[in-house]
Write an enzyme that holds these catalytic residues in place. Structure first.
Site, PDB file in Angstrom:
ATOM      1  N   LYS A  22     120.738  53.397  -4.637  1.00 13.14           N
ATOM      2  CA  LYS A  22     120.136  53.568  -5.970  1.00 13.14           C
ATOM      3  C   LYS A  22     119.213  54.783  -5.955  1.00 13.14           C
ATOM      4  O   LYS A  22     119.227  55.598  -6.869  1.00 13.14           O
ATOM      5  CB  LYS A  22     119.343  52.315  -6.320  1.00 13.14           C
ATOM      6  CG  LYS A  22     118.305  52.489  -7.399  1.00 13.14           C
ATOM      7  CD  LYS A  22     117.569  51.223  -7.721  1.00 13.14           C
ATOM      8  CE  LYS A  22     116.360  50.997  -6.852  1.00 13.14           C
ATOM      9  NZ  LYS A  22     115.144  51.740  -7.247  1.00 13.14           N
ATOM     10  N   ASN A  23     118.422  54.932  -4.879  1.00 18.56           N
ATOM     11  CA  ASN A  23     117.408  55.983  -4.858  1.00 18.56           C
ATOM     12  C   ASN A  23     117.974  57.352  -4.512  1.00 18.56           C
ATOM     13  O   ASN A  23     117.244  58.329  -4.399  1.00 18.56           O
ATOM     14  CB  ASN A  23     116.264  55.592  -3.913  1.00 18.56           C
ATOM     15  CG  ASN A  23     115.463  54.437  -4.498  1.00 18.56           C
ATOM     16  OD1 ASN A  23     115.652  54.061  -5.655  1.00 18.56           O
ATOM     17  ND2 ASN A  23     114.604  53.842  -3.692  1.00 18.56           N
ATOM     18  N   ARG A  94     110.352  54.065 -13.742  1.00 16.12           N
ATOM     19  CA  ARG A  94     109.479  55.206 -13.467  1.00 16.12           C
ATOM     20  C   ARG A  94     110.243  56.358 -12.839  1.00 16.12           C
ATOM     21  O   ARG A  94     109.810  57.511 -12.905  1.00 16.12           O
ATOM     22  CB  ARG A  94     108.301  54.816 -12.620  1.00 16.12           C
ATOM     23  CG  ARG A  94     108.561  53.742 -11.613  1.00 16.12           C
ATOM     24  CD  ARG A  94     107.414  53.522 -10.674  1.00 16.12           C
ATOM     25  NE  ARG A  94     106.843  54.774 -10.270  1.00 16.12           N
ATOM     26  CZ  ARG A  94     105.786  55.337 -10.829  1.00 16.12           C
ATOM     27  NH1 ARG A  94     105.225  54.720 -11.834  1.00 16.12           N
ATOM     28  NH2 ARG A  94     105.334  56.482 -10.416  1.00 16.12           N
ATOM     29  N   CYS A 118     102.876  50.078 -11.894  1.00 15.28           N
ATOM     30  CA  CYS A 118     103.855  48.994 -11.853  1.00 15.28           C
ATOM     31  C   CYS A 118     103.271  47.930 -10.937  1.00 15.28           C
ATOM     32  O   CYS A 118     102.156  48.051 -10.451  1.00 15.28           O
ATOM     33  CB  CYS A 118     105.211  49.493 -11.354  1.00 15.28           C
ATOM     34  SG  CYS A 118     105.225  49.802  -9.607  1.00 15.28           S
ATOM     35  N   ARG A 123     100.789  54.295  -8.752  1.00 15.39           N
ATOM     36  CA  ARG A 123     101.953  55.182  -8.740  1.00 15.39           C
ATOM     37  C   ARG A 123     101.740  56.462  -9.562  1.00 15.39           C
ATOM     38  O   ARG A 123     102.480  56.771 -10.481  1.00 15.39           O
ATOM     39  CB  ARG A 123     103.213  54.453  -9.220  1.00 15.39           C
ATOM     40  CG  ARG A 123     103.421  53.073  -8.691  1.00 15.39           C
ATOM     41  CD  ARG A 123     104.359  52.838  -7.546  1.00 15.39           C
ATOM     42  NE  ARG A 123     105.508  53.594  -7.317  1.00 15.39           N
ATOM     43  CZ  ARG A 123     106.764  53.160  -7.481  1.00 15.39           C
ATOM     44  NH1 ARG A 123     106.965  52.002  -8.033  1.00 15.39           N
ATOM     45  NH2 ARG A 123     107.787  53.912  -7.137  1.00 15.39           N
ATOM     46  N   ILE A 125     101.587  60.509 -10.610  1.00 23.69           N
ATOM     47  CA  ILE A 125     102.542  61.611 -10.344  1.00 23.69           C
ATOM     48  C   ILE A 125     101.796  62.944 -10.268  1.00 23.69           C
ATOM     49  O   ILE A 125     102.371  64.003 -10.497  1.00 23.69           O
ATOM     50  CB  ILE A 125     103.647  61.660 -11.431  1.00 23.69           C
ATOM     51  CG1 ILE A 125     103.046  61.855 -12.827  1.00 23.69           C
ATOM     52  CG2 ILE A 125     104.538  60.437 -11.387  1.00 23.69           C
ATOM     53  CD1 ILE A 125     104.075  62.240 -13.885  1.00 23.69           C
ATOM     54  N   LEU A 127     100.932  64.721  -7.822  1.00 28.91           N
ATOM     55  CA  LEU A 127     101.470  65.708  -6.862  1.00 28.91           C
ATOM     56  C   LEU A 127     102.685  66.425  -7.450  1.00 28.91           C
ATOM     57  O   LEU A 127     102.909  67.609  -7.201  1.00 28.91           O
ATOM     58  CB  LEU A 127     101.809  65.027  -5.544  1.00 28.91           C
ATOM     59  CG  LEU A 127     100.629  64.328  -4.871  1.00 28.91           C
ATOM     60  CD1 LEU A 127     101.063  63.623  -3.597  1.00 28.91           C
ATOM     61  CD2 LEU A 127      99.501  65.315  -4.573  1.00 28.91           C
ATOM     62  N   ASP A 306     109.939  49.715   1.516  1.00 26.30           N
ATOM     63  CA  ASP A 306     110.891  48.932   0.709  1.00 26.30           C
ATOM     64  C   ASP A 306     111.515  47.794   1.507  1.00 26.30           C
ATOM     65  O   ASP A 306     112.243  46.979   0.945  1.00 26.30           O
ATOM     66  CB  ASP A 306     112.014  49.828   0.181  1.00 26.30           C
ATOM     67  CG  ASP A 306     111.501  50.772  -0.881  1.00 26.30           C
ATOM     68  OD1 ASP A 306     112.252  51.662  -1.294  1.00 26.30           O
ATOM     69  OD2 ASP A 306     110.339  50.631  -1.279  1.00 26.30           O
ATOM     70  N   ILE A 328     101.824  52.332   2.485  1.00 22.11           N
ATOM     71  CA  ILE A 328     102.291  53.242   1.433  1.00 22.11           C
ATOM     72  C   ILE A 328     101.768  52.878   0.062  1.00 22.11           C
ATOM     73  O   ILE A 328     101.286  53.724  -0.674  1.00 22.11           O
ATOM     74  CB  ILE A 328     103.850  53.300   1.414  1.00 22.11           C
ATOM     75  CG1 ILE A 328     104.401  53.623   2.811  1.00 22.11           C
ATOM     76  CG2 ILE A 328     104.327  54.286   0.365  1.00 22.11           C
ATOM     77  CD1 ILE A 328     104.080  55.011   3.316  1.00 22.11           C
ATOM     78  N   ARG A 398     117.917  45.250 -10.874  1.00 24.46           N
ATOM     79  CA  ARG A 398     117.628  46.690 -10.998  1.00 24.46           C
ATOM     80  C   ARG A 398     118.153  47.447  -9.796  1.00 24.46           C
ATOM     81  O   ARG A 398     118.479  48.631  -9.888  1.00 24.46           O
ATOM     82  CB  ARG A 398     116.116  46.927 -11.081  1.00 24.46           C
ATOM     83  CG  ARG A 398     115.479  46.408 -12.312  1.00 24.46           C
ATOM     84  CD  ARG A 398     114.072  46.888 -12.402  1.00 24.46           C
ATOM     85  NE  ARG A 398     113.988  48.341 -12.202  1.00 24.46           N
ATOM     86  CZ  ARG A 398     112.860  49.029 -12.332  1.00 24.46           C
ATOM     87  NH1 ARG A 398     111.744  48.397 -12.620  1.00 24.46           N
ATOM     88  NH2 ARG A 398     112.836  50.327 -12.150  1.00 24.46           N
TER      89      ARG A 398
END
Ligand code: EPZ
Length: 418
Positions: A22-23, A94, A118, A123, A125, A127, A306, A328, A398
């Protein structure tokens, strides 16, 4: 809302095919915005986030045609119709922020809703946005939207303050059409970053070093269409390895890249799990007794965040204490309270979880809170005595393709309640 009903106590035996990542698929679909020619992506996982990405890209002007029978998607963006990624789409996924770089590179403008936090953390953004400013864009935030604009991006040297996977992907995609050379330092080294770089190179981009911490991109005038096969999903694979391990099963995964799972394989061996890895395949043999082993999540090639929730479910079955450090994300122990309701003995102390095993788990009604937490609850349900009902499985849908079918095909007693 769908639920999963799982009867514990069955050991998993047989073979299961791992779907595409997925990623990897999400940034690959966003890359279609960088060219007016056709992209053909193969081994696409049929998961809900992919359909959300389709909706978003269609709003931006993309023609998106899935062929579910062979897991491919054809994308063509002859003209950008809109440069705006609306809040209702970004808040459900996201990863929508991945259209920022391509839109900026293709049209010089982008208006993307701030994703907001979330379940697992704030989370931000920042950067990503700092990187776009380095490439010459003006970035402003108002009414909950990021507005970025730039005549033509110019290459720059960018050092990420901290490692960011989609930040690296976003900047790499933008830099492919910038004028001159961009060097990204302290880049993410995840296999998905290397995979999207492979796609961009097939499209005519000039990229060196993807998969290492320094990536060099020399901008070109335009990119062409290409065909690309998405890499297997290493997180789905790791999830099944742990499911096989805790159920004393014998499970073979096919269409998998063992090299992407080195830290997971190593960790599982430390707990007494036996694994055979060969090209494209991994077989896991779940032992009768599991030993505890401490875990610290790290950026790739370290143990993936994950996979932390799934590992916690295994740790409840190990004979002894396991310390789990989540490095993380700041709030990624949501699954712990639900595991405790099933009988797990877990103490949370900030970024650390102390899991005391072995505890007998009993089936319960539990609620999924995020994608990987849901996977953790399914794993716990597979070893629990009695029935477990996992609610809000839209979280699972998802990122896992036909999870209950795959589990049932190797012996799990699991059904979806509409
Ligand atoms: C990607 O998210 C993945 N999603 C996540 O997978 C994964 O958990 C994460 O990388 C870490 O591996 C996709 O690839 C679509 P990050 P991403 O930017 O890119 C902080 C799943 O389960 N940070 O690497 O959003 C951030 O808060 C999902 O499939 C900043 O501070 O993660 C986090 O603490 C969940 N500022 C850390 O860095 C920024 O601008 C790592 O985040 C960006 C990130």
């Amino acid at each position: 809302m769908d639920k999963l009903r799982i009867q514990g106590g069955k050991c998993l035996q047989g073979a299961v095919r791992i779907s595409g990542a997925k990623n990897s698929a999400l940034p690959a679909m966003a890359a279609s915005l960088l060219t007016s020619e056709e992209l053909l992506l193969e081994n696409i996982p049929l998961v809900n986030d992919i359909y959300t990405a389709r909706r978003l890209l269609r709003e931006l002007g993309a023609q998106v045609e899935f062929d579910p029978s062979n897991h491919t998607v054809r994308m063509r963006v002859p003209k950008i119709e809109s440069i705006e990624a609306p809040y209702d789409l970004v808040k459900t996924m996201r990863a929508s922020v991945l259209v920022l770089g391509p839109l900026l590179a293709r049209t010089g403008k982008a208006r993307v809703s701030m994703p907001g936090g979330c379940a697992i953390g704030a989370r931000p953004i920042n950067l990503h946005l700092k990187g776009f400013e380095k490439l010459g864009a003006t970035v402003k935030m108002e009414h909950g939207y990021v507005e970025a604009a730039c005549e033509r991006l110019r290459g720059a040297n960018i050092v990420f303050d901290r490692i960011t996977v989609t930040g690296t992907e976003n900047l790499m995609m933008a830099a492919t059409l910038a004028e001159g050379r961009t060097v990204l330092e302290n880049s993410a080294m995840e296999p998905e970053v290397a995979d999207i770089a492979d796609l961009l190179i097939r499209m005519g981009a000039r990229i060196e070093g993807a998969g290492t911490s320094t990536i060099t991109i020399d901008g070109v005038r335009e990119l062409k269409g290409a065909t690309h096969r998405i890499i297997p999903d290493r997180i789905e694979a790791g999830t099944f390895l742990i499911a096989g391990a805790v159920t004393e099963g014998e499970l073979t995964l096919t269409d998998v890249v063992p090299g992407h799972l080195s830290s997971v394989i190593e960790k599982l061996r430390e707990t007494g799990v036996a694994l055979d890895a060969e090209t494209g395949k991994i077989t896991v043999y779940g032992p009768h007794d599991l030993s505890p082993s401490d875990l610290t999540t790290r950026e790739y090639p370290g143990f993936a965040t994950d996979m932390q929730a799934q590992y916690m479910a295994l740790a409840t079955q190990a004979n002894g204490i396991s310390l789990i450090n989540e490095n993380i994300f700041e709030n990624r122990f949501m699954h712990a309270s639900e595991l405790m309701r099933m009988g797990a003995n877990i103490r949370l102390d900030g970024p650390r979880a102390i899991v005391a095993g072995k505890t007998r788990l009993t089936g319960a009604s539990v609620i999924a809170s995020d994608l990987r937490a849901s996977a953790s609850l399914v794993i716990a349900a597979l070893v629990a005595d009695g029935y477990t009902i996992v609610d809000r499985v839209y979280h699972l849908d998802r990122g896992y393709e036909k999870l209950e079918d795959k589990l049932r095909s190797v012996g799990a007693q699991i059904e979806r309640l509409k």
